[in-house]
Design a protein around this motif. Structure first.
Motif, PDB file in Angstrom:
ATOM      1  N   HIS A  65     -12.544 -28.955 -28.543  1.00 58.85           N
ATOM      2  CA  HIS A  65     -12.057 -30.337 -28.667  1.00 58.85           C
ATOM      3  C   HIS A  65     -12.782 -31.304 -27.728  1.00 58.85           C
ATOM      4  CE1 HIS A  65      -8.809 -28.934 -31.234  1.00 58.85           C
ATOM      5  NE2 HIS A  65      -8.601 -27.980 -30.356  1.00 58.85           N
ATOM      6  N   CYS A  66     -14.004 -30.965 -27.342  1.00 57.65           N
ATOM      7  CA  CYS A  66     -14.774 -31.808 -26.428  1.00 57.65           C
ATOM      8  C   CYS A  66     -16.239 -31.765 -26.839  1.00 57.65           C
ATOM      9  CB  CYS A  66     -14.604 -31.320 -24.987  1.00 57.65           C
ATOM     10  SG  CYS A  66     -15.498 -32.292 -23.759  1.00 57.65           S
ATOM     11  N   GLU A 111     -13.531 -36.636 -26.085  1.00 56.23           N
ATOM     12  CA  GLU A 111     -12.465 -35.651 -25.933  1.00 56.23           C
ATOM     13  C   GLU A 111     -11.404 -35.880 -27.003  1.00 56.23           C
ATOM     14  OE1 GLU A 111     -11.688 -34.683 -21.462  1.00 56.23           O
ATOM     15  OE2 GLU A 111     -12.072 -36.834 -21.618  1.00 56.23           O
ATOM     16  N   LEU A 112     -11.074 -34.806 -27.733  1.00 57.30           N
ATOM     17  CA  LEU A 112     -10.107 -34.907 -28.820  1.00 57.30           C
ATOM     18  C   LEU A 112      -8.975 -33.903 -28.648  1.00 57.30           C
ATOM     19  CD1 LEU A 112     -12.680 -35.322 -31.735  1.00 57.30           C
ATOM     20  CD2 LEU A 112     -11.287 -37.114 -30.676  1.00 57.30           C
ATOM     21  N   HIS A 113      -8.662 -33.585 -27.389  1.00 56.94           N
ATOM     22  CA  HIS A 113      -7.550 -32.673 -27.110  1.00 56.94           C
ATOM     23  C   HIS A 113      -6.239 -33.259 -27.621  1.00 56.94           C
ATOM     24  CE1 HIS A 113     -10.109 -30.214 -24.507  1.00 56.94           C
ATOM     25  NE2 HIS A 113     -10.550 -31.356 -23.980  1.00 56.94           N
ATOM     26  N   GLU A 114      -6.082 -34.559 -27.421  1.00 53.45           N
ATOM     27  CA  GLU A 114      -4.890 -35.269 -27.875  1.00 53.45           C
ATOM     28  C   GLU A 114      -5.338 -36.494 -28.657  1.00 53.45           C
ATOM     29  OE1 GLU A 114      -2.477 -36.218 -24.528  1.00 53.45           O
ATOM     30  OE2 GLU A 114      -2.145 -34.127 -23.947  1.00 53.45           O
ATOM     31  N   GLN A 115      -4.568 -36.840 -29.666  1.00 52.92           N
ATOM     32  CA  GLN A 115      -4.903 -38.013 -30.463  1.00 52.92           C
ATOM     33  C   GLN A 115      -4.474 -39.291 -29.751  1.00 52.92           C
ATOM     34  OE1 GLN A 115      -6.751 -37.862 -33.357  1.00 52.92           O
ATOM     35  NE2 GLN A 115      -6.960 -35.749 -32.608  1.00 52.92           N
ATOM     36  N   GLY A 172      -7.706 -39.601 -28.838  1.00 55.75           N
ATOM     37  CA  GLY A 172      -8.919 -39.170 -28.177  1.00 55.75           C
ATOM     38  C   GLY A 172      -9.331 -40.109 -27.060  1.00 55.75           C
ATOM     39  N   GLN A 173     -10.406 -39.732 -26.369  1.00 58.90           N
ATOM     40  CA  GLN A 173     -10.929 -40.540 -25.272  1.00 58.90           C
ATOM     41  C   GLN A 173     -12.448 -40.439 -25.244  1.00 58.90           C
ATOM     42  OE1 GLN A 173      -9.036 -40.064 -21.420  1.00 58.90           O
ATOM     43  NE2 GLN A 173     -10.916 -40.622 -20.342  1.00 58.90           N
ATOM     44  N   ASN A 180      -9.469 -34.378 -35.583  1.00 56.81           N
ATOM     45  CA  ASN A 180      -8.845 -33.510 -34.572  1.00 56.81           C
ATOM     46  C   ASN A 180      -9.865 -32.696 -33.788  1.00 56.81           C
ATOM     47  OD1 ASN A 180      -9.660 -31.568 -36.393  1.00 56.81           O
ATOM     48  ND2 ASN A 180      -7.595 -31.006 -37.039  1.00 56.81           N
ATOM     49  N   GLU A 223     -11.790 -30.270 -34.764  1.00 61.83           N
ATOM     50  CA  GLU A 223     -11.852 -28.839 -35.073  1.00 61.83           C
ATOM     51  C   GLU A 223     -13.041 -28.457 -35.943  1.00 61.83           C
ATOM     52  OE1 GLU A 223      -8.082 -27.685 -36.653  1.00 61.83           O
ATOM     53  OE2 GLU A 223      -7.062 -27.821 -34.712  1.00 61.83           O
TER      54      GLU A 223
END
Length: 242
Positions: free
Chosen positions: A87-88, A135-139, A141-142, A229, A231
């Motif tokens: 996710h990064c 970074e897409l660990h959490e929506q 993202g950042q 996401n 993935e």
């Protein structure tokens, strides 16, 4: 002026009518699907700089020489340009991307990784190192972006600037290049991340940026599509020399 008009104006000024923006990266959001796009390109003026292409190696995008017998010093032209952790997604114009990757793996940070690196040692140009991390660990993202470039007063020192911009809207991205234009020495990029277009599917975006780059100096380009996401992904490349 609307954001899409700003992006179009930046694209026209900094890419279409600029003989040498140098290497560049863009991180943005697709206009046709719920996905992210990463764009990376290479330009070159010397025989040494032009003797390379982009190759896909699993989930990694890296450079390699077209003719290995012509390589005198591989340190600044052979590197991984796109790497991925869970996710990064990382993108950049030199081996600082490997440094970021390994530093994140060890549990430290993007900023800590780049604190150990300098602008490129290619006097008198002192080419900037440009990097970005999605970074897409959490929506939703950042996005984090960074440029390392020679200090104007004394190029023996490196100025480190990190950006944490708001995420671009659909159809737009944020970009960094190594130079503001052609020259001797080459003028380092001196702007904040540029708002740029990300219109159409992955192939259309690749074609749009490739066509914009100066035909004499463009070397290779790649576009990576990343699901919202983080993935799944797809990576395509176009090389001037094969």
């Amino acid at each position: 002026m609307q954001a899409i008009e700003i992006a179009a104006a930046n694209f026209d000024r900094h890419l279409v009518h600029n003989a040498y923006p140098g290497r560049g990266l863009v991180v943005g959001r697709s206009s046709v699907e719920d996905a992210w796009l990463m764009i990376y390109w290479i330009m070159g003026r010397s025989e040494h700089s032009r003797n390379r292409r982009l190759v896909i190696d699993g989930e990694i995008l890296r450079t390699e020489p077209v003719d290995a017998s012509l390589v005198d010093d591989p340190s600044l032209i052979i590197y991984e340009a796109i790497m991925v952790l869970p996710h990064c997604h990382l993108i950049g114009n030199g081996d600082q991307i490997r440094t970021i990757y390994e530093t994140l793996q060890s549990g430290s940070s993007f900023d800590a990784a780049l604190a150990t690196r300098e602008r490129e040692p290619d006097a008198p140009n002192y080419t900037p190192r440009i990097s970005a991390m999605l970074e897409l660990h959490e929506q939703p993202g950042q996005l984090t972006m960074n440029i390392l470039k020679a200090n104007v007063a004394d190029p023996a020192y490196t100025d480190r600037t990190t950006y944490r911009p708001a995420l671009p809207p659909t159809g737009l991205g944020l970009g960094l290049t190594t130079y503001d234009g052609d020259g001797s020495p080459l003028p380092s990029f001196s702007q904040d991340p540029l708002l740029l277009p990300c219109e159409g599917d992955i192939q259309a975006v690749l074609n749009q940026y490739w066509d914009a780059l100066d035909a004499d100096n463009r070397i290779a380009i790649a576009v990576k599509r990343i699901s919202a996401n983080g993935e799944t992904s797809e990576l395509i490349v176009h090389n001037r020399y094969t």
